[in-house]
Design a protein around this motif. Structure first.
Motif, mmCIF file in Angstrom:
data_model
loop_
_atom_site.group_PDB
_atom_site.id
_atom_site.type_symbol
_atom_site.label_atom_id
_atom_site.label_comp_id
_atom_site.label_asym_id
_atom_site.label_seq_id
_atom_site.Cartn_x
_atom_site.Cartn_y
_atom_site.Cartn_z
ATOM 1 N N ALA A 24 44.936 97.430 32.879
ATOM 2 C CA ALA A 24 44.759 98.374 33.985
ATOM 3 C C ALA A 24 46.001 99.242 34.167
ATOM 4 N N PHE A 25 47.175 98.660 33.964
ATOM 5 C CA PHE A 25 48.402 99.434 34.106
ATOM 6 C C PHE A 25 48.483 100.506 33.018
ATOM 7 N N GLY A 26 48.146 100.131 31.797
ATOM 8 C CA GLY A 26 48.143 101.103 30.706
ATOM 9 C C GLY A 26 47.166 102.235 30.949
ATOM 10 N N GLN A 27 45.981 101.892 31.440
ATOM 11 C CA GLN A 27 44.981 102.919 31.750
ATOM 12 C C GLN A 27 45.486 103.853 32.843
ATOM 13 N N THR A 28 46.140 103.285 33.851
ATOM 14 C CA THR A 28 46.667 104.093 34.952
ATOM 15 C C THR A 28 47.744 105.051 34.467
ATOM 16 N N LEU A 29 48.613 104.573 33.579
ATOM 17 C CA LEU A 29 49.632 105.461 33.008
ATOM 18 C C LEU A 29 48.974 106.653 32.309
ATOM 19 N N ALA A 30 47.979 106.359 31.484
ATOM 20 C CA ALA A 30 47.301 107.430 30.748
ATOM 21 C C ALA A 30 46.615 108.406 31.699
ATOM 22 N N GLU A 31 45.951 107.887 32.711
ATOM 23 C CA GLU A 31 45.232 108.750 33.651
ATOM 24 C C GLU A 31 46.174 109.657 34.441
ATOM 25 N N HIS A 32 47.386 109.178 34.697
ATOM 26 C CA HIS A 32 48.376 109.965 35.433
ATOM 27 C C HIS A 32 49.264 110.786 34.496
ATOM 28 N N GLN A 33 48.946 110.736 33.200
ATOM 29 C CA GLN A 33 49.707 111.461 32.180
ATOM 30 C C GLN A 33 51.188 111.085 32.221
ATOM 31 N N ILE A 34 51.437 109.807 32.404
ATOM 32 C CA ILE A 34 52.791 109.264 32.372
ATOM 33 C C ILE A 34 52.986 108.597 31.013
ATOM 34 N N GLU A 35 53.962 109.054 30.273
ATOM 35 C CA GLU A 35 54.230 108.489 28.955
ATOM 36 C C GLU A 35 54.727 107.050 29.075
ATOM 37 N N LEU A 36 54.165 106.179 28.258
ATOM 38 C CA LEU A 36 54.641 104.807 28.163
ATOM 39 C C LEU A 36 55.847 104.758 27.235
ATOM 40 N N VAL A 37 56.951 104.218 27.735
ATOM 41 C CA VAL A 37 58.113 103.909 26.913
ATOM 42 C C VAL A 37 58.182 102.386 26.878
ATOM 43 N N TRP A 38 58.152 101.811 25.675
ATOM 44 C CA TRP A 38 58.131 100.346 25.596
ATOM 45 C C TRP A 38 58.755 99.886 24.289
ATOM 46 N N VAL A 53 46.883 102.278 26.722
ATOM 47 C CA VAL A 53 47.348 103.669 26.788
ATOM 48 C C VAL A 53 46.676 104.485 25.688
ATOM 49 N N HIS A 54 46.647 103.937 24.483
ATOM 50 C CA HIS A 54 46.040 104.638 23.345
ATOM 51 C C HIS A 54 44.539 104.846 23.566
ATOM 52 N N ALA A 55 43.847 103.814 24.080
ATOM 53 C CA ALA A 55 42.401 103.903 24.290
ATOM 54 C C ALA A 55 42.034 104.979 25.300
ATOM 55 N N HIS A 56 42.951 105.279 26.223
ATOM 56 C CA HIS A 56 42.679 106.284 27.251
ATOM 57 C C HIS A 56 43.439 107.587 26.981
ATOM 58 N N ARG A 57 43.824 107.768 25.710
ATOM 59 C CA ARG A 57 44.422 109.014 25.225
ATOM 60 C C ARG A 57 45.734 109.361 25.902
ATOM 61 N N GLY A 58 46.495 108.325 26.247
ATOM 62 C CA GLY A 58 47.823 108.552 26.793
ATOM 63 C C GLY A 58 48.859 108.641 25.687
ATOM 64 N N LYS A 59 50.089 108.947 26.075
ATOM 65 C CA LYS A 59 51.190 109.060 25.120
ATOM 66 C C LYS A 59 52.091 107.832 25.212
ATOM 67 N N SER A 60 52.622 107.442 24.059
ATOM 68 C CA SER A 60 53.500 106.268 24.037
ATOM 69 C C SER A 60 54.697 106.530 23.139
ATOM 70 N N TYR A 61 55.823 105.966 23.545
ATOM 71 C CA TYR A 61 57.086 106.118 22.829
ATOM 72 C C TYR A 61 57.656 104.723 22.618
ATOM 73 N N GLY A 62 57.519 104.219 21.412
ATOM 74 C CA GLY A 62 57.968 102.866 21.106
ATOM 75 C C GLY A 62 59.359 102.858 20.504
ATOM 76 N N VAL A 63 60.122 101.825 20.858
ATOM 77 C CA VAL A 63 61.471 101.654 20.313
ATOM 78 C C VAL A 63 61.582 100.220 19.826
ATOM 79 N N ILE A 64 61.746 100.050 18.524
ATOM 80 C CA ILE A 64 61.742 98.706 17.965
ATOM 81 C C ILE A 64 62.905 98.537 16.988
ATOM 82 N N PRO A 65 63.582 97.399 17.052
ATOM 83 C CA PRO A 65 64.665 97.149 16.092
ATOM 84 C C PRO A 65 64.108 96.996 14.675
ATOM 85 N N GLU A 66 64.921 97.338 13.702
ATOM 86 C CA GLU A 66 64.492 97.315 12.308
ATOM 87 C C GLU A 66 63.997 95.943 11.874
ATOM 88 N N PHE A 67 64.684 94.869 12.332
ATOM 89 C CA PHE A 67 64.273 93.541 11.889
ATOM 90 C C PHE A 67 62.888 93.173 12.389
#
Length: 195
Positions: A24-38, A53-67
């Motif tokens: 529900a939180f992810g859907q709300t982010l997408a509906e409010h056009q708030i980019e997910l940073v995670w 977020v993806h299912a509701h056509r929102g934007k996401s910005y992922g940051v992951i360590p190489e390992f």
């Protein structure tokens, strides 16, 4: 509020309500056009959140360590995925990108990220809103502990007052969108004027 950095578990927990609330939180982010940073992961609540977020056509910005990316833990559908050299760089990159921070239920890593960003707010390193989505009262014991820290003189009430807490995504985001930067320059009050 253009983006929110969300800290949450790499596990999903035992109760299905955690998955439901995260979805529900992810859907709300997408509906409010708030980019997910995670943290960029596809496992646990992190994966549930990004999937929603993806299912509701929102934007996401992922940051992951190489390992972690090498272990194929990176989410395949992120709008943008950044691979960094360390956990420290990961946290700093997410903090720079986000306009606010929310912790969902999670474990030690979630608490580490939450307390670091809350401490940065206390030290006026940033003036962005920080919130807790209190699913099923998950954070009640933590809030009791922080109130105890206030009562014992280790945390100021003003810093607890800056923490937004709600049990629904809509209520939490609405409160955080009203956030205003504190007036005055705290650092100026503690740093001598060098003239």
């Amino acid at each position: 509020m253009q983006s929110l950095c969300v800290f949450c578990g790499a596990s999903a927990g035992h109760d299905p309500i955690y998955r439901e609330a995260t979805r529900a939180f992810g859907q709300t982010l997408a509906e409010h056009q708030i980019e997910l940073v995670w943290g960029g992961g596809h496992v646990g609540l992190m994966g549930v959140l990004a999937d929603a977020v993806h299912a509701h056509r929102g934007k996401s910005y992922g940051v992951i360590p190489e390992f972690m990316a090498e272990r194929e833990l990176a989410h395949p559908f992120a709008t943008q995925m950044v691979i960094v050299d360390s956990m420290h760089t990961r946290k700093a990159t997410m903090a720079d990108r986000a306009h606010g921070f929310v912790a969902l239920p999670g474990g030690l890593g979630t608490m580490d990220e939450f307390f670091e960003i809350l401490t940065w707010a206390q030290l006026h390193i940033h003036h962005k809103p920080v919130g807790l989505l209190n699913v099923k009262g998950f954070f009640d014991p933590l809030l009791i502990l922080i109130r105890h820290m206030v009562a014992e003189g280790f945390v100021k009430q003003v810093h607890l007052d800056q923490l937004y807490v709600a049990d629904t995504p809509e209520a939490l985001i609405a409160a955080m969108c009203l956030h205003r930067q504190p007036e005055g320059d705290w650092l100026a009050k503690v740093t001598p004027d060098r003239g």
